[in-house]
Design a protein around this motif. Sequence first.
Motif, PDB file in Angstrom:
ATOM      1  N   GLU A   1      -1.144 -24.636  39.213  1.00 50.72           N
ATOM      2  CA  GLU A   1      -0.283 -24.151  40.305  1.00 50.72           C
ATOM      3  C   GLU A   1      -1.169 -24.080  41.542  1.00 50.72           C
ATOM      4  OE1 GLU A   1       1.468 -20.360  39.319  1.00 50.72           O
ATOM      5  OE2 GLU A   1       2.490 -21.119  37.533  1.00 50.72           O
TER       6      GLU A   1
ATOM      7  N   LYS B   1      -2.359 -15.461  32.208  1.00 50.34           N
ATOM      8  CA  LYS B   1      -2.886 -15.662  33.557  1.00 50.34           C
ATOM      9  C   LYS B   1      -4.360 -15.309  33.730  1.00 50.34           C
ATOM     10  CE  LYS B   1       0.865 -16.837  36.013  1.00 50.34           C
ATOM     11  NZ  LYS B   1       0.917 -18.076  36.809  1.00 50.34           N
TER      12      LYS B   1
ATOM     13  N   PHE C   1       0.792 -10.014  40.051  1.00 54.71           N
ATOM     14  CA  PHE C   1      -0.080  -9.807  38.894  1.00 54.71           C
ATOM     15  C   PHE C   1      -1.516  -9.982  39.364  1.00 54.71           C
ATOM     16  CE2 PHE C   1       1.303 -14.215  38.943  1.00 54.71           C
ATOM     17  CZ  PHE C   1       0.158 -14.942  38.701  1.00 54.71           C
TER      18      PHE C   1
ATOM     19  N   ASP D   1      -3.918 -21.568  40.433  1.00 62.57           N
ATOM     20  CA  ASP D   1      -3.611 -20.472  39.500  1.00 62.57           C
ATOM     21  C   ASP D   1      -3.338 -21.112  38.142  1.00 62.57           C
ATOM     22  OD1 ASP D   1      -2.426 -18.434  38.034  1.00 62.57           O
ATOM     23  OD2 ASP D   1      -0.590 -18.391  39.260  1.00 62.57           O
TER      24      ASP D   1
ATOM     25  N   VAL E   1       0.757 -13.785  43.576  1.00 60.11           N
ATOM     26  CA  VAL E   1       2.187 -13.631  43.793  1.00 60.11           C
ATOM     27  C   VAL E   1       2.895 -14.735  43.019  1.00 60.11           C
ATOM     28  CG1 VAL E   1       4.028 -13.536  45.518  1.00 60.11           C
ATOM     29  CG2 VAL E   1       1.708 -12.818  46.120  1.00 60.11           C
TER      30      VAL E   1
HETATM   31 MN    MN Z   1       0.971 -18.841  40.649  1.00 55.87          MN
END
Ligand code: MN
Length: 217
Positions: free
Chosen positions: A80, A121, A54, A100, A31
């Motif tokens: 993150e 990502k 994602f 993340d 998220v």
């Molecule tokens: Mn994140």
Amino acid sequence: MSKFAFPPADPVSLPIIGMDARFPVRRIYCVGKNYADHVKEMGEDVKRSEPVFFTKAAETIVHSDSNIPYPPNTKDVHYEVELVVAIGPDGIYAYGVGIDLTRRDLQALAKSKGGPWARAKNFHYSAPCSALTPAGRIHLETAKIVLRKNGEIVQHGCLSHMIWSVDEIISRLKTDMDLQAGDLIYTGTPAGVGPAKIGDELSGGIEGLERITVRFI
Ligand code: MN
């Protein structure tokens, strides 16, 4: 038993505190834009902000105390720290602490072109995750979340500051996507995201949960 043209990859799994059995990872949902202070630091409007969903492949998981080769095609890998929710056969099964990892320069490029975030990502080693703590009697509503870089606090927040609660995220994923036992949800990051370079150690923690610690080599 099925016959395969070549040997399939080993299943990805995470250790569970207090159990011999491991948690088999199916998919990873993430998220974005779920803490107002982080939405602001990314230069976006909190009021009009809707969470972004994602995915990362299960194979991007990195276990705690691992070394991570600095990712290719980037000069700006960001951390993150996030609460990770692990889904079991009957709902929330366990919690962990995840990082993340994001190729921020590739994300900025994707945003500017309205393109997908996959390269930013979903790259190798992009989802460090701690050992999981069974949900049982843990109450995380007001737990603090912290990330230290080389021992110094760079991110800190409180899980109560999430814009969308864990229950709201789960109900949205169930109806909009598909949520099954083995799925992990990275629930978004508070403010303070920033770059990591070769030699840096990142250590993420949430009160009551195991830490995630990784080093870039
Ligand atoms: Mn994140």
